[in-house]
Write an enzyme that holds these catalytic residues in place. Sequence first.
Site, PDB file in Angstrom:
ATOM      1  CB  THR A   1     -74.321 -29.413 -20.198  1.00 31.57           C
ATOM      2  OG1 THR A   1     -72.829 -29.880 -20.429  1.00 31.57           O
ATOM      3  CG2 THR A   1     -75.374 -30.699 -20.725  1.00 31.57           C
TER       4      THR A   1
ATOM      5  CB  SER B   1     -69.543 -22.474 -17.807  1.00 28.37           C
ATOM      6  OG  SER B   1     -69.141 -24.271 -17.046  1.00 28.37           O
TER       7      SER B   1
ATOM      8  CB  THR C   1     -72.439 -28.775 -14.162  1.00 34.67           C
ATOM      9  OG1 THR C   1     -71.707 -29.025 -15.156  1.00 34.67           O
ATOM     10  CG2 THR C   1     -73.642 -28.769 -14.475  1.00 34.67           C
ATOM     11  CG  ASP C   2     -67.661 -28.952 -16.923  1.00 37.76           C
ATOM     12  OD1 ASP C   2     -67.932 -29.477 -16.695  1.00 37.76           O
ATOM     13  OD2 ASP C   2     -66.894 -28.705 -18.488  1.00 37.76           O
TER      14      ASP C   2
END
Length: 348
Positions: free
Chosen positions: A28, A75, A108-109
Amino acid sequence: MNTSPASSPFSTLYAALPRIAVLATGGTIAGSAQDATSTAGYQAGVVGVGQLLAAVPALSTVANIHAEQIASVDSKDMSLALWTTLVQRVNALLATEDIDGVVITHGTDTLEETAYLLHLTVRSTKPVVLTAAMRPSSALSADGPLNLLNAVSVAGHRAAHGQGVLVVFNNRIHSARDVVKTSTFAVDTFQSPEVGALGWVQDGRVEFQRSVVRPHTVATEFASGPASADAWPAVEIVTSYAGATRTIVDALVQAGVRGIVVAGTGNGSIHAALQQGLADAASQGVAVVRASRVGSGHVMHNGAASDDALGFVTANSLNPYKARVLLMLALAAGGTGPAELQRVFDLY
Ligand code: ASP
């Protein structure tokens, strides 16, 4: 650059600006939406590293930047092949005298998984810092630019040496061992449950308040991890819940997995039907690691009472996703049997 005297805890290690490699992988932080008010409907990983850096002119006062676009992925789609590339590239860069630290921009995932992998496989005491964003680069109050500036500030700071792989997000510095994503939308999503952040960064000032206890980077037994994507042992995660069955476990054993991590309820407890499937898997040589789906705390090893009898290993305070990373590395390094694997989980 911080120009405090060398005796100050806030001075840097370097006479000139530190030389920091920024490796972009997507996420992101490199996302873009149709309009500035959209923070959920956007495409991740479409903005290149040059544009990310250009959005933060202050970077030139903090470090000399060497930039590389390693990948442009959301990710959620992180792969073992990309992990292999990333570990090898980070180690190659840190082995040169031209690079003082590395910053990785990431989604971030799965950031906590990549960060923990690097924490165990980086062969250097130089700083490695992962950062990310919850809002795309096109959003009002995008959090990526300040996160990137703070990440570079930390990577260029002498206090970050020997601290293992770090995650810098929302002004806080976390250890890769402890950090987890806790919110689907909030900019303070990254937390280190039970233990808290290592420190903080603000306006170029970097302060550590505690350090990491468990071995990492140069002190691990995992060298640089698997040498190619197909050298990673197959390890999957299953979950226990009301009405759970052994169907998935039996299918995984049939498929030839080397390990299964179970995200148990509470203190890693497992529905009786699923537990029987896992015990049968363990008796056939599949490594079974008991973790918890709860999100904080640890899973106690029950020893002779049940874990030893069933052939299970316990994940200590690693969540199921990080436990999978450690189990894959341990199996790839030749670890076998519950006792040997339990040693690894108790240590790292
Ligand atoms: N799906 C995105 C990713 O992990 C989410 C983010 O970066 O915040 O790449």
